[in-house]
Scaffold this active site. Structure first.
Site, PDB file in Angstrom:
ATOM      1  N   GLU A  61      52.849 137.784  44.730  1.00 16.70           N
ATOM      2  CA  GLU A  61      53.726 136.898  44.611  1.00 16.70           C
ATOM      3  C   GLU A  61      55.162 137.809  44.888  1.00 16.70           C
ATOM      4  O   GLU A  61      56.159 136.876  45.346  1.00 16.70           O
ATOM      5  CB  GLU A  61      53.893 136.318  43.289  1.00 16.70           C
ATOM      6  N   HIS A 130      48.031 128.493  34.339  1.00 20.27           N
ATOM      7  CA  HIS A 130      48.277 127.556  35.348  1.00 20.27           C
ATOM      8  C   HIS A 130      48.886 126.328  34.822  1.00 20.27           C
ATOM      9  O   HIS A 130      49.043 125.211  35.338  1.00 20.27           O
ATOM     10  CB  HIS A 130      47.012 126.982  35.857  1.00 20.27           C
TER      11      HIS A 130
END
Lengths: 335, 107
Positions: A61, A130
């Site tokens: 990321e 998540h």
């Protein structure tokens, strides 16, 4: 009968049109290319626009955002995706110390038209990492804008606004609303209307009411509309304000709504302490103090790590918790 | 339609494979998450594996009596193209149940 579309399809449509209209636009992230995204949001885009404009990245990321900065410096309009909110943490250094500051650091010479698409918030029984609510963290960072759509047509229009903007925007897509279908007019018309009526930083009253304002964003807007319908059974007329932008916050819009309802409840999924509910509550107090008939109430997630799927419904503000807060504002009497 | 495929998990500590004894579901069946799906035998034990999701079975990848390796495809579920999210579950549009009633106090 108007056409209906899911938010996931609306965002896909917007990305498709952006890629078609602007050669400089690039879409990339983990699994966004060949697979079409874990939520199907980028489905078909790589096949249509080519794998040099819609492509998969490594599971890194920090590199996704670092690359976005480099591409922006060289004139591209990157639209990266970080697959889940919980995986924005490894990218925080690039987001906060580089992306957010590059324009400032270069005295405006290097605009950063980067729109980070970030599937956000809870409600889909996902595993840990998540289902986070990072909006307060992003909104606290000077140089970042934060947008959160609550419905398909807003997702379409807001995304186009974000991509057209010269500043970096965190575009938080509420995962639990991806599949919900809602009325969706002609895309081009909707975009033109939104652009004209709702420029960057402007909220929208999605349900007018007289007695109390519920301030919400993302998936909590739909929850608040449910609450408004339940409250109507008891004769209480609830206004629902969809903020749409969390940075900048629509101080005028919030003040106008609370100015006439004279009561406010802020609802968010993120933990209560130092959440945006505190900021919004403070703004209401600063701007509407003389109008208020009760202290501003907050209904939020709890100060715990986002819980596992089976506990989610106890964490996310329920209609009962919101109704109870509404009742507190109705009952309050100055001591 | 897109399929969502699940692989055979490691059922013990470093087991490499398992033999499928009996499928308790068939392609086309609708199964609930957690319902008994297949009976498999490892070198350590015989276990019943629950269904990892709610949905319609699209394919069984190992025949009864066949050996499935850990990490190889075991079962696929059918998923609508717009519901083929790999992580999490599509939330149902439910009418909320309320307990709290509102009362407007007399002014």
């Amino acid at each position: 009968m108007a056409e209906t579309l899911s938010m996931q399809a609306a965002i896909n449509t917007a990305l498709d049109e952006i890629l078609t209209a602007d050669d400089r636009a690039l879409v990339f992230g983990e699994d966004v290319g060949t697979l079409g995204g874990v939520f199907r949001v980028t489905d078909g885009l790589a096949a249509k626009h080519g794998s040099d404009r819609v492509f998969d990245t490594p599971l890194a990321e920090s590199a996704i955002i670092g690359m976005s900065i480099g591409l922006a410096i060289h004139g591209f309009r990157p639209i990266p995706e970080i697959q889940f909110d919980g995986f924005a943490y490894p990218a925080m250094n690039q987001l906060i110390t580089q992306l957010a500051r590059m324009t400032y650091r270069s005295r405006g010479a290097l605009p950063m038209p980067v729109t980070l698409r970030l599937p956000s918030f809870g409600g889909i029984r996902a595993p840990e990492h998540h289902g986070e609510s990072l909006e307060a963290i992003f909104a606290h960072v000077p140089g970042l804008k934060v947008a959160v759509p609550s419905n398909p047509s807003d997702a379409y229009s807001l995304l186009k606004q974000c991509v057209a903007d010269p500043d970096p925007v965190i575009f938080m897509e509420p995962k639990s609303r991806y599949w919900h279908k809602a009325e969706f007019g002609q895309p081009a018309e909707a975009a033109a209307r939104i652009e004209a009526e709702l420029p960057i930083g402007v909220s929208r009253v999605v349900r007018p009411g007289r007695h109390v304002t519920l301030v919400a964003w993302g998936a909590m807007v739909a929850r608040c509309i449910q609450v408004a319908e339940l409250a109507a059974e008891d004769g209480v007329d609830v206004e629902v304000l969809d903020l749409r932008w969390l940075k900048p916050l629509d101080v005028a819009g919030i003040s106008a709504s609370v100015g006439h309802t004279r009561r406010a409840v802020v609802v968010h999924e993120a933990p209560l302490s130092a959440g945006l509910g505190a900021e919004i509550s403070a703004l209401i107090t600063e701007n509407c103090f003389d109008s208020l008939r009760a202290p501003v109430q907050r209904v939020a997630g709890f100060d715990v790590a986002y819980p596992a799927g089976p506990l989610e419904d106890h964490y996310i503000p329920s209609v009962d918790r919101i109704l109870a807060a509404v009742q507190r504002t109705l009952e309050y009497r100055r001591g | 339609m897109a399929d969502i495929t699940f692989t055979l998990p490691d059922l013990g500590e470093g087991l490499l494979d398992a033999t499928v004894l009996e499928w308790l579901v068939a392609p086309g069946d609708f199964v609930e998450r957690g319902a008994a799906m297949v009976e498999v035998e490892t070198t350590k034990s015989t276990v019943e594996l629950p269904s990892p999701r709610t949905g319609v079975i699209a394919a069984l990848h190992v025949d009864e009596g066949g050996v499935a390796e850990v990490g190889s495809p075991l079962v696929s579920f059918a998923a609508d193209d717009d519901q083929a999210g790999i992580v999490g579950t599509v939330p149902a549009d439910e009418v909320p149940v309320r307990r709290v009633r509102l009362t407007i106090p007399e002014d």
